[in-house]
Design a protein around this motif. Sequence first.
Motif, PDB file in Angstrom:
ATOM      1  N   GLY A 199       0.780  -1.246   0.000  1.00  0.00           N
ATOM      2  CA  GLY A 199       0.000   0.000   0.000  1.00  0.00           C
ATOM      3  C   GLY A 199       0.805   1.286   0.000  1.00  0.00           C
ATOM      4  N   ASP A 200       2.119   1.215  -0.289  1.00  0.00           N
ATOM      5  CA  ASP A 200       2.910   2.457  -0.240  1.00  0.00           C
ATOM      6  C   ASP A 200       3.002   3.170  -1.595  1.00  0.00           C
ATOM      7  OD1 ASP A 200       4.579   0.817  -1.652  1.00  0.00           O
ATOM      8  OD2 ASP A 200       6.320   1.080  -0.353  1.00  0.00           O
ATOM      9  N   GLY A 201       2.278   2.669  -2.588  1.00  0.00           N
ATOM     10  CA  GLY A 201       2.263   3.360  -3.880  1.00  0.00           C
ATOM     11  C   GLY A 201       3.262   2.799  -4.886  1.00  0.00           C
ATOM     12  N   THR A 202       4.129   1.876  -4.423  1.00  0.00           N
ATOM     13  CA  THR A 202       5.110   1.242  -5.300  1.00  0.00           C
ATOM     14  C   THR A 202       4.824  -0.248  -5.366  1.00  0.00           C
ATOM     15  OG1 THR A 202       6.808   2.865  -4.783  1.00  0.00           O
ATOM     16  CG2 THR A 202       7.592   0.740  -5.548  1.00  0.00           C
ATOM     17  N   GLY A 203       4.830  -0.799  -6.557  1.00  0.00           N
ATOM     18  CA  GLY A 203       4.639  -2.233  -6.714  1.00  0.00           C
ATOM     19  C   GLY A 203       5.735  -2.996  -5.977  1.00  0.00           C
ATOM     20  N   ASP A 204       5.478  -4.240  -5.629  1.00  0.00           N
ATOM     21  CA  ASP A 204       6.457  -4.995  -4.845  1.00  0.00           C
ATOM     22  C   ASP A 204       6.271  -6.503  -5.058  1.00  0.00           C
ATOM     23  OD1 ASP A 204       4.123  -5.497  -3.335  1.00  0.00           O
ATOM     24  OD2 ASP A 204       4.512  -3.747  -2.084  1.00  0.00           O
ATOM     25  N   GLY A 248      -3.046  -0.482  -5.504  1.00  0.00           N
ATOM     26  CA  GLY A 248      -2.615  -0.535  -4.108  1.00  0.00           C
ATOM     27  C   GLY A 248      -3.763  -0.078  -3.238  1.00  0.00           C
ATOM     28  N   SER A 249      -3.507   0.073  -1.947  1.00  0.00           N
ATOM     29  CA  SER A 249      -4.644   0.344  -1.083  1.00  0.00           C
ATOM     30  C   SER A 249      -4.570   1.693  -0.394  1.00  0.00           C
ATOM     31  CB  SER A 249      -4.730  -0.758  -0.035  1.00  0.00           C
ATOM     32  OG  SER A 249      -3.457  -0.941   0.540  1.00  0.00           O
ATOM     33  N   ARG A 250      -3.368   2.206  -0.134  1.00  0.00           N
ATOM     34  CA  ARG A 250      -3.290   3.389   0.746  1.00  0.00           C
ATOM     35  C   ARG A 250      -2.757   4.622   0.023  1.00  0.00           C
ATOM     36  NH1 ARG A 250       0.608   1.722   4.241  1.00  0.00           N
ATOM     37  NH2 ARG A 250       2.041   3.165   3.245  1.00  0.00           N
TER      38      ARG A 250
END
Length: 535
Positions: free
Chosen positions: A32-37, A425-427
């Motif tokens: 959820g930090d805005g970067t894919g992982d 993402g979520s956030r």
Amino acid sequence: MGQPTHALTQHDWWRSAVIYQVYVRSFADGDGDGTGDLAGVRARLPYLAELGVDALWFSPWYLSPMKDGGYDVADYRAIDPAFGTLAEAEKLIAEARELGIRTLVDIVPNHVSDQHPWFRAALAGGPERELFHFRSGRGAHGELPPNDWPSQFLGSAEPVWTRLPDGDWYLHLFTPEQPDLNWAHPAVRQEHEDVLRFWFERGVAGVRIDSAALLAKDPALPDFVDGRGPHPYVDRDELHDIYRSWRAVADAYDGIFVGEVWLPDTERFARYLRPDELHTAFNFSFLSCPWDAARLRTSIDETLAEHAPVGAPATWVLCNHDVTRTVTRYGRADTGFDFAAKAFGTPTDLALGTRRARAAALLSLALPGAVYLYQGEELGLPEADIPLDRIEDPMHFRSGGTDPGRDGCRVPLPWAAGAPYAGFGSRDEPWLPQPADWPAYAADRQSEDPGSMLRLYRAALRIRRTTPGFGDGPLSWLPAPDGVLAFTRTDGLTCAVNLSERPVDLPEHTQLLLSSGPLDDKGLLPQDTAVWLHA
Ligand code: GLC
């Protein structure tokens, strides 16, 4: 859910594989930090299995300051913390394998990040300078770069040399944050062979080699002048010895290579694919080819002719993280791809481009060899316009702002139409903004729509996996009207693509396996439509 396939036991799987490129930063954001992982990728492995791909190629996932989207590597043996950990990468590789999917990593041998320990030690004046290309400048006070080489980022006015406070210059074919390694130094070769082993030991099935034809430099670093004689840094003969040693490393693990080799000379290109060098290389002439039947046929014929003598399978590529997305490119007046021709505000007919991209998907999946898909291609994502103040790609900045750069094909994927950020993402907001109409392309919505690009790809990959005749093997052209490409493979498999304005008869067949769009009311194949038939 896809079947764990046939292919895992197959030694020559790569000759016919469908390989899906994951650009981790934009694939799916697990935390959820805005970067894919990697957590995002692991959660979507069932989606990839259902899509039916044989392998995943991960663009660099290593520790990186991200000055060139991860192609500036600070540590080849560590995963960037924004993406996850090495333990997670190992889990991902194992979980993918459970689903019948192999993994390829991306190695960037031409350069490292300026934050790589070697370069930091070199800047501190250590013997590591020899691992790079440091030189004094020209001019009375060394104020001019050591030579006249042009930047590899086309359209760039920037020099490939940067001067340090101590007066020396260092070479970087790309950005100043990507110093070029000195491949004449044995430690550079040794290190890369160790890195290959490191990843093969962790279960990867193959390696994509970044900028594979640029590593070797003329030791005198002479001026480029007029392009006559051997080029000082493109496609030098020394490279073949490097790749022969790499091949020996890969063979010990049954691993494979795919080289990023952009070379106009087909004979020189094929030299990289000799039996003791790279297994495959990307087919950029097909990627760059305009949507034109005669030009495509020439590109296909030349591709097959250049691969045949070395016994390597061709690859078919329509897009990747560096080029304009397929549906956009095919919806423009100029349907070819050329870095130098990229511009802001090019008029685009997306409906037309999408129709053609659907037909091109069936065309490329029916050609002999392996196919590469770039994430989002299966969703028919268009190239996005990125607001100027959000562009990150150095190609944009190094062009002085005239080139829109490559961020438009790297926008975080839409997964769920009703969720925030289309389910990426979520956030936090994704690192690149998604266009307002992104939810319309979401995977969950397309999954329910039999006419969607996703459903076309799923159907095509299922048929390709279960029907004899696809992948490596011979191709014979059928007689066809002008503007129509029609060919047979083995086992009665036929593919026809109509690029002419007039609807045409289907070639002789007993069964229609798949079509990229509806036939007309007389059962004819309309313009910009492709079919797979059984004869
Ligand atoms: C390759 C990569 C590209 C990168 C360049 C420098 O062309 O595909 O994304 O910018 O190498 O590493």
